[in-house]
Design a protein around this motif. Sequence first.
Motif, PDB file in Angstrom:
ATOM      1  N   UNK B  31       5.953  79.896 -14.804  1.00 24.62           N
ATOM      2  CA  UNK B  31       6.618  78.896 -14.237  1.00 24.62           C
ATOM      3  C   UNK B  31       6.605  78.833 -13.019  1.00 24.62           C
ATOM      4  N   UNK B  32       6.075  79.744 -12.029  1.00 25.29           N
ATOM      5  CA  UNK B  32       6.354  79.758 -10.799  1.00 25.29           C
ATOM      6  C   UNK B  32       4.737  78.885 -10.254  1.00 25.29           C
ATOM      7  N   UNK B  33       3.818  79.300 -10.897  1.00 19.76           N
ATOM      8  CA  UNK B  33       2.485  78.851 -10.638  1.00 19.76           C
ATOM      9  C   UNK B  33       2.099  77.737 -11.426  1.00 19.76           C
ATOM     10  N   UNK B  34       3.039  77.271 -12.219  1.00 14.54           N
ATOM     11  CA  UNK B  34       2.831  75.950 -13.192  1.00 14.54           C
ATOM     12  C   UNK B  34       1.536  76.143 -13.760  1.00 14.54           C
ATOM     13  N   UNK B  35       1.575  77.013 -14.624  1.00 16.23           N
ATOM     14  CA  UNK B  35       0.141  77.395 -15.664  1.00 16.23           C
ATOM     15  C   UNK B  35       0.433  77.171 -16.985  1.00 16.23           C
ATOM     16  N   UNK B  36      -0.447  76.214 -17.676  1.00 12.95           N
ATOM     17  CA  UNK B  36       0.156  75.751 -19.017  1.00 12.95           C
ATOM     18  C   UNK B  36      -0.392  76.532 -20.083  1.00 12.95           C
ATOM     19  N   UNK B  37       0.202  76.338 -21.304  1.00 16.70           N
ATOM     20  CA  UNK B  37      -0.092  77.354 -22.528  1.00 16.70           C
ATOM     21  C   UNK B  37      -1.601  76.530 -23.173  1.00 16.70           C
ATOM     22  N   UNK B  38      -1.760  75.227 -22.786  1.00 17.82           N
ATOM     23  CA  UNK B  38      -2.923  74.692 -23.366  1.00 17.82           C
ATOM     24  C   UNK B  38      -3.553  73.735 -22.506  1.00 17.82           C
ATOM     25  N   UNK B  39      -4.809  73.298 -22.734  1.00 16.97           N
ATOM     26  CA  UNK B  39      -5.551  72.405 -21.793  1.00 16.97           C
ATOM     27  C   UNK B  39      -4.852  70.977 -22.256  1.00 16.97           C
ATOM     28  N   UNK B 155      -1.061  70.613  -8.798  1.00 20.38           N
ATOM     29  CA  UNK B 155      -0.390  71.477 -10.051  1.00 20.38           C
ATOM     30  C   UNK B 155       0.938  72.188  -9.673  1.00 20.38           C
ATOM     31  N   UNK B 156       0.839  72.728  -8.508  1.00 18.46           N
ATOM     32  CA  UNK B 156       2.126  73.571  -8.275  1.00 18.46           C
ATOM     33  C   UNK B 156       3.412  72.799  -7.997  1.00 18.46           C
ATOM     34  N   UNK B 157       3.020  71.414  -7.590  1.00 23.14           N
ATOM     35  CA  UNK B 157       4.166  70.439  -7.447  1.00 23.14           C
ATOM     36  C   UNK B 157       4.795  69.934  -8.744  1.00 23.14           C
ATOM     37  N   UNK B 160       1.493  67.993 -14.523  1.00 25.89           N
ATOM     38  CA  UNK B 160       0.612  67.136 -14.782  1.00 25.89           C
ATOM     39  C   UNK B 160       0.312  66.174 -13.581  1.00 25.89           C
ATOM     40  N   UNK B 161       0.695  66.506 -12.454  1.00 25.81           N
ATOM     41  CA  UNK B 161       0.157  65.895 -11.084  1.00 25.81           C
ATOM     42  C   UNK B 161      -1.260  66.131 -10.732  1.00 25.81           C
ATOM     43  N   UNK B 162      -1.646  67.312 -11.281  1.00 25.21           N
ATOM     44  CA  UNK B 162      -3.083  67.778 -11.202  1.00 25.21           C
ATOM     45  C   UNK B 162      -4.032  66.600 -11.655  1.00 25.21           C
ATOM     46  N   UNK B 163      -3.666  65.993 -12.918  1.00 26.15           N
ATOM     47  CA  UNK B 163      -4.604  65.074 -13.478  1.00 26.15           C
ATOM     48  C   UNK B 163      -4.445  63.775 -12.577  1.00 26.15           C
TER      49      UNK B 163
END
Lengths: 404, 404
Positions: B31-39, B155-157, B160-163
Amino acid sequence: MPEDRIDQLYIVTCTAPVNIAVIKYWGKRNEDLILPINSSLSVTLHQDQLKTTTTVATSRSFQEDRIWLNGKEEDVTHPRLQSCLREIRRLARKRRNDGDPCMDSAGLSQKVHICSVNNFPTAAGLASSAAGFACLVYTLARVFGIEGELSGIARQGSGSACRSIYGGFVQWIMGNKEDGKDSLAQQVEPETHWPELRILVLVASAERKPVGSTSGMQTSVKTSCLLKHRAESVVPGRMVKMIEAIRKKDFAAFGELTMQDSNQFHATCLDTYPPIFYLNHVSQQIISLVHRYNKHYGETRVAYTFDAGPNAVIFTLQQHVPEFVQVVQHFFPPETNGADFVQGLPVNCASLSEELKQSIGLEPVPKGINYIISTKAGPGPCVVKDPTQHLLSSDGFPKKMIAV
Amino acid sequence: MPEDRIDQLYIVTCTAPVNIAVIKYWGKRNEDLILPINSSLSVTLHQDQLKTTTTVATSRSFQEDRIWLNGKEEDVTHPRLQSCLREIRRLARKRRNDGDPCMDSAGLSQKVHICSVNNFPTAAGLASSAAGFACLVYTLARVFGIEGELSGIARQGSGSACRSIYGGFVQWIMGNKEDGKDSLAQQVEPETHWPELRILVLVASAERKPVGSTSGMQTSVKTSCLLKHRAESVVPGRMVKMIEAIRKKDFAAFGELTMQDSNQFHATCLDTYPPIFYLNHVSQQIISLVHRYNKHYGETRVAYTFDAGPNAVIFTLQQHVPEFVQVVQHFFPPETNGADFVQGLPVNCASLSEELKQSIGLEPVPKGINYIISTKAGPGPCVVKDPTQHLLSSDGFPKKMIAV
C-alpha cells in the motif's frame, strides 16, 4: 399393482419441492448426462408454498407417451424428458429380469400420460424445472415400482432437480466417474434440523427475459477462466464450510457464505464472454439493503441469494422476519396498499424505527418487488393419497384446470 | 537554471494526459509503495481533449510547500503528495552530491508552490489522479533538473499515474522487488503507431458516488479469491496477447481482450465482500449495445471498457466512428437536441439503417449518457513554453481562474 388400477388405468399423483442453491451449480462437464463441474448445496423449500404436482397414468389403451404441463400439451420427445422415461423403464426392466415378483411385465410396455402443474405462476421465474423433473421421476418411479436412488435419474432431466428429491439441506456431490453414476444428491440434514430458519422469496418484475441457464452455463464453461478456478479451487472448500455451518446452525457463517457464493456465481457470469447479467438495478438495491441492514445491527441477520433470474431469495431467522419484511416493503413500496404483498407463512406486523430507515438510507424503488413468498425448509417429494387430487381423469386425460 | 527564473522565482508549466487501462490494475501488494498485484496496460488519451496542466514555482521567499487544485488550496501534507515531493528532492540531492554542475543547491532547499487544473470537469468522473500525479512529478522533475525514469515516482502518487508518463500504448510492469524499484511503466508503442484507432468517452450521469478505488481494491484483495487467481494466472497471459494485438494493430483481438478484461475486473468487484458495483443499468445497456452492434456486422468493430466509475470508454477504428456515435445517440437520446452531445475530435454525420436499429433492438434510455468526448491516442507529458500559460503569477500565487 394395487387399488388405483381401475379399468386398466394405473394412476399415481405425487408432489415435489423447489430448491434454492446456497452453493451454486453453474457449468456442466458432460451435457448429455448433466454432470456438473462442481458440487452444490441447496435448501428444499416447503411445498405448502411452492410445489409441483404430477400425475402419471399407464394404460393398455394409450397409443403413445404424452405430457401436459400447466394445462398445455408439450412435446414428449424432448430429449431430457426422454432420458428420464428411458432410465426409469430401464430400471423397471432390470428389476423384472432380476425376478422381482412385484414387477408387472405388462405395465412396463404400456405408454404413459403425464400431467403436471405448479402451484405458483411460471411468470414468477422460480426455476420450476427442478421441481418438475424431480416430481416426474418420483411419480414415474412409483408407477413402475422402482425403489431406491432416484436423484441420478432426476439429474438427467435437469441438473438441479436431483436436489429436489430430498427435503431439508441437500448436497449434490459432483462425482468423478465418466458415466455419472456417482453424481448424486444426498441429504445433509432433514427439514426439521433448523426450525428457526425462514426463507423469503422476493418476486421481482423482470424487464427482459434473461439468458437461459442451459446456454448461459455452456458459454460460461467455454469462456470464463474464473469459473474454472471457482469450480476446481473454491467450491470444494466452501462445501465443507457450508455443511459445517448448517450442522452447527451458525446463521452468520451460513448467511455470509451464501451471499459470497451467490456473488461469485454472478461474477463468473460477468466474466463470461459476452457477459451475462442476471442482477439488475433492483437486485443491486436488495444487495445493498441487506448489507446495510446487517451493518446496522452489527451482525449477519439476513442473507440473499440470486439464481439465473431476477428474484431474490432471502434467508433469515424467524425472529427477524417481521422487521425485515417491513424494511422490504418500505424500500420497495408495492403498487397496491400492500394487502397481498406477503404470501405464504403468516408474518406478524412490525414497526420500523426512523434510525433503521436512515441507517439503510437508500432511495425507495416503487414496484421493484411484486410480492414476497414467506416459507421455510420443507420435505422431499410425497405421494398424494387422495384420488380426487389426480390431475388425469379416469379416461387418462387432463381434468379441466384453471391455468395459474 | 535559465530564463524563467525572474526575481528569484523559478517557474515551469507542463501538461500530462489521462490514460485508460485495457488490462486493468486492481489490487496492491504494497500500500505504501503502491505496488500492484498484476501488470497492466493502457492507452494514453490525447491532451487536445483531456489533460492536466500543472505549474510549479520555487522561490527563496516561499515559506512552505503549498498546492492549489482546480482553483482550491488543498492540504499539502497528503501522504501521496509528500511521497512524490520527497522522492524528487531525494533524486535532486543525489545528483548534486554526485557532482552534477547543473544542480543548484540553493533551489533544492526552496519551497514549492504547485497549481494544477484539469481541462475537463471533475464531475465527469475521469479518474483525474493519474494525469494529476503524472503532471506533478513531470513538472517537479523539470524544476529540480531531474532526468530519466519518472514513472516509479509517479506510481507513488497514484498507481495508474505511472502509465501517464508515456504516450501511446503503455505497460506498467508489476515487478517483483520488495522495494518496488522494478515496478515501472514502459512504452509499448508510440501514439503514432495506430493512427486509425479512435476513442470515445461516454460520460454517464452517475446516480450515486461509487466506492473509491483505493478502499475498493483493498477490500477486493482481502476478500476476493477470484481476484488473486486473475492476478496470478490470468493477467500474465493477457499482457502478452494484448501487446501482440497492439503491435499487429489487430482490432478484433485488441477489442475482445479489452472487453474481456473489463468484464473480469468488474467480476472481481462483484466477488468482493461486500460486493462492489461499478456497472449500473446504463453500463449494462452499453455493453449489450456493443455486442449487438458487433454481432450485426459479424465482426468486432467496437469495444468497451469501464473503470471504477460509471463512464464507458469505447475503442473503435476511425471509419466506424460516425455510425457508432449515431447508434449511441439513438439509444441514449440526449436531453437537448444533441448539439453539444459530441465534443472533441469532429465526427461526421451518418445515417442509421432501420435494419441496424432493429438488429440492436434495445429500449432507448433517455439521458443515460450526458455527452461523448471523441479522442485518440496521444503523447506523454509536455513542457509548456509559452509563459502566459503559467498558472502561477510572478508573485508565486495562482492567477485568477474560471473554475471548470
